[in-house]
Design an enzyme around this catalytic site. Structure first.
Site, PDB file in Angstrom:
ATOM      1  CG  ASP A  13       4.490  -6.806  -1.207  1.00  0.00           C
ATOM      2  OD1 ASP A  13       4.667  -6.321  -2.330  1.00  0.00           O
ATOM      3  OD2 ASP A  13       3.690  -6.344  -0.376  1.00  0.00           O
ATOM      4  CE  LYS A  16       4.160 -10.408  -7.324  1.00  0.00           C
ATOM      5  NZ  LYS A  16       4.042 -10.313  -5.855  1.00  0.00           N
ATOM      6  N   GLY A  40       4.791  -3.221  -6.480  1.00  0.00           N
ATOM      7  CA  GLY A  40       6.125  -2.706  -6.193  1.00  0.00           C
ATOM      8  C   GLY A  40       7.065  -3.889  -6.181  1.00  0.00           C
ATOM      9  CG  HIS A  41       7.328  -6.417  -8.867  1.00  0.00           C
ATOM     10  ND1 HIS A  41       6.989  -7.121  -9.994  1.00  0.00           N
ATOM     11  CD2 HIS A  41       6.230  -6.451  -8.074  1.00  0.00           C
ATOM     12  CE1 HIS A  41       5.747  -7.561  -9.887  1.00  0.00           C
ATOM     13  NE2 HIS A  41       5.257  -7.148  -8.728  1.00  0.00           N
ATOM     14  CD  GLN A 223      -1.378  -6.360  -8.251  1.00  0.00           C
ATOM     15  OE1 GLN A 223      -1.752  -6.684  -9.374  1.00  0.00           O
ATOM     16  NE2 GLN A 223      -0.559  -5.358  -8.064  1.00  0.00           N
ATOM     17  CB  THR A 299       3.390   0.560  -3.895  1.00  0.00           C
ATOM     18  OG1 THR A 299       3.948  -0.367  -4.818  1.00  0.00           O
ATOM     19  CG2 THR A 299       2.498   1.528  -4.634  1.00  0.00           C
ATOM     20  NE  ARG A 302      -0.879   0.447   2.207  1.00  0.00           N
ATOM     21  CZ  ARG A 302      -1.948  -0.080   1.619  1.00  0.00           C
ATOM     22  NH1 ARG A 302      -3.111  -0.063   2.227  1.00  0.00           N
ATOM     23  NH2 ARG A 302      -1.854  -0.621   0.427  1.00  0.00           N
ATOM     24  N   PRO A 303       3.453  -0.380   6.740  1.00  0.00           N
ATOM     25  CG  PRO A 303       3.038  -0.131   9.017  1.00  0.00           C
ATOM     26  CD  PRO A 303       2.904   0.560   7.704  1.00  0.00           C
ATOM     27  N   GLY A 414      18.701 -14.028   0.549  1.00  0.00           N
ATOM     28  CA  GLY A 414      19.048 -12.617   0.654  1.00  0.00           C
ATOM     29  C   GLY A 414      18.488 -11.891  -0.555  1.00  0.00           C
TER      30      GLY A 414
END
Ligand code: GDP
Ligand code: IMO
Ligand code: MG
Length: 429
Positions: A13, A16, A40-41, A223, A299, A302-303, A414
């Protein structure tokens, strides 16, 4: 013929997707080489926000050919949902190419992922529950189902049977679940065959031919370095090789053709799931980073666990990946702190470590040794050049560069496509 690898430097995260998207305008191919829909991108283009899980980030650039490489594990239902969602938003996905050698995530992989996590109890990895680990385990056990197997029903049934033989014993006798039949799995997978067929190619051949013809490509990792099954914080890792070497095995593009390795690194650190994280903040400061950075998983929602920049981790990522450039992201999130700590080394039971400790036990005991840098209050989200940044932000970037083992060639201020300071071009030549 440049091939550029984009890899995560920390625990995922880092941004990428955005980095790949920014490069996308200048390259011909974007290839995902590992992982699956555990990734999750997020990419923000104007007012539009896209969360990609399986599809390469290049899918949002009309001139790019997006490729899912052989190293990826594919959940076909998720992939087609992602394609449908993008199409409904006006994104053309027709150029997508999928490797015949990529492995397929079957329903039993998802089941085993979830039940084995439950069995681990407190020792659980905190996986995304998408069946990633069990699918790679089958691949290594030579019990996997590949994309090409879907085109030969007899072979497909044999492969499913081979894989289910052991698993049904496990499911029924150990996990107290019902057995899964070959028919139900084959039926589900076969529903995708007609739709899948036109996308599937020998992608290693295609990519090497493209390089011969002078085309350019980004090999995009899912990842990150510290989640790598060989080099990460094992066993709290994913089951693939996100590091730069994995870009070669996961795409069929050989090491001699890689020109540049771009490691994406956040200006602080986050992690999702279990495992050691020396600079983690369990207090109000961690809350503040999570809130300011919007650190909730793309994805699973979750925090994300949050902490300060860890230069030991960055140096490790520079070394393991042969990093030629860093892209430093989310510098804007640090605006407003009076002083910013950076971990420069670890104290492990009284002994200073300037590099990652050799053993997991030592890493679990690692306490960060901090240096402190003065913060800034100015809004930097519109900065276009290094000189536009406040002096303290410039000094922070310079300090990170000196500690981390490769130049900070781009800086994110940003989430938007245009919110990137390009210090030097990431494209070779
Ligand atoms: P990936 O998995 O490495 O692609 O990263 P994610 O997309 O999971 O998480 C990165 C998040 O940070 C996304 O929501 C991006 O839109 C956002 N992002 C990326 N770069 C920047 C940046 O420089 N500043 C800010 N504020 N957000 C960024
Ligand atoms: P991107 O590409 C952050 C983590 C999970 C868990 C561990 C193993 O968006 O950076 P898995 O489901 O892969 O078996 O889970 O790896 N993980 C990620 N963390 N970003 C990701 O992807 C991740 N993909 C897996 O949280 O700790
Ligand atoms: Mg992500």
């Amino acid at each position: 013929m440049p091939a550029i690898v984009v890899v995560g430097a920390q625990w995922g995260d880092e941004g990428k997707g955005k980095a790949t998207d920014v490069l996308g305008a200048d390259v011909d191919y974007v290839v995902r080489y590992n992982g699956g829909n555990n990734a999750g991108h997020t990419i923000v283009i104007g007012e539009e926000k896209y969360a990609l899980h399986l599809l390469p980030s290049g899918i949002l650039t009309p001139t790019v050919v997006p490729v899912i490489g052989n190293g990826v594990v594919i959940d076909l239902s998720v992939m087609f949902s992602e394609i449908d969602l993008l199409e409904s938003r006006g994104v053309d996905t027709s150029k997508l190419i999928i490797s015949a050698n990529a492995h397929v995530i079957a329903p039993y992989h998802r089941t085993i992922d979830k039940v084995s996590e439950r069995f681990l109890g407190k020792a659980k990895i905190g996986t995304t529950g998408r069946g990633i680990g069990p699918t790679y385990a089958d691949k290594m056990n030579r019990l996997g189902v590949r994309v090409q197997d879907l085109f030969d029903e007899k072979i497909l049934r044999q492969k499913i049977e081979g894989s289910l033989d052991q698993k049904n014993n496990l499911l029924v006798k150990v996990f107290n679940r019902r057995a899964i039949t070959v028919d139900e799995v084959a039926e589900e997978l076969l529903t995708y065959v007609d739709r899948l067929r036109p996308y599937v190619r020998d992608t290693a051949l295609l990519l090497n031919n493209a390089l011969d013809e002078g085309r350019t490509m980004v090999l995009e990792g899912g990842q990150a370095t510290l989640l790598d099954v060989d080099h990460g914080t094992y066993p709290f890792v994913t089951s693939s090789n996100p590091t730069a070497g994995g870009a070669c095995t996961g795409s069929g593009v050989p090491p001699t053709r890689i020109d540049r390795v771009v490691a994406v690194v956040k200006a602080y650190t986050t992690r999702v799931g279990s495992g050691p994280f020396p600079t983690e903040l369990l207090d109000a400061d961690g809350e503040r980073l999570r809130r300011d950075g919007g650190e909730f998983g793309t994805t699973t929602g979750r925090p994300r666990r949050c902490g300060w920049y860890d230069a030991v981790v960055a140096r490790f990522a520079a070394r393991i990946n042969g990093t030629t450039d860093f892209v430093l992201t989310k510098l804007d999130v640090l605006t407003g702190w009076e002083r910013i700590p950076v971990c420069v080394a670890y104290d492990v039971d009284g002994v200073r470590h300037d590099e990652m400790p050799m053993t997991q036990t030592d890493f679990h005991h690692a306490k960060p040794v901090y240096e402190y840098f003065p913060g800034w209050d100015e809004d930097i989200t519109g900065a276009k050049t290094l000189e536009d940044l406040p002096k303290n932000a410039q000094a922070y970037v310079t300090a990170l560069e000196e500690m981390s083992g490769a130049p900070m060639s781009a800086i994110g201020v940003g989430p938007g496509r245009d919110q990137t300071i390009e210090v030097r071009s990431l494209l070779p030549g």
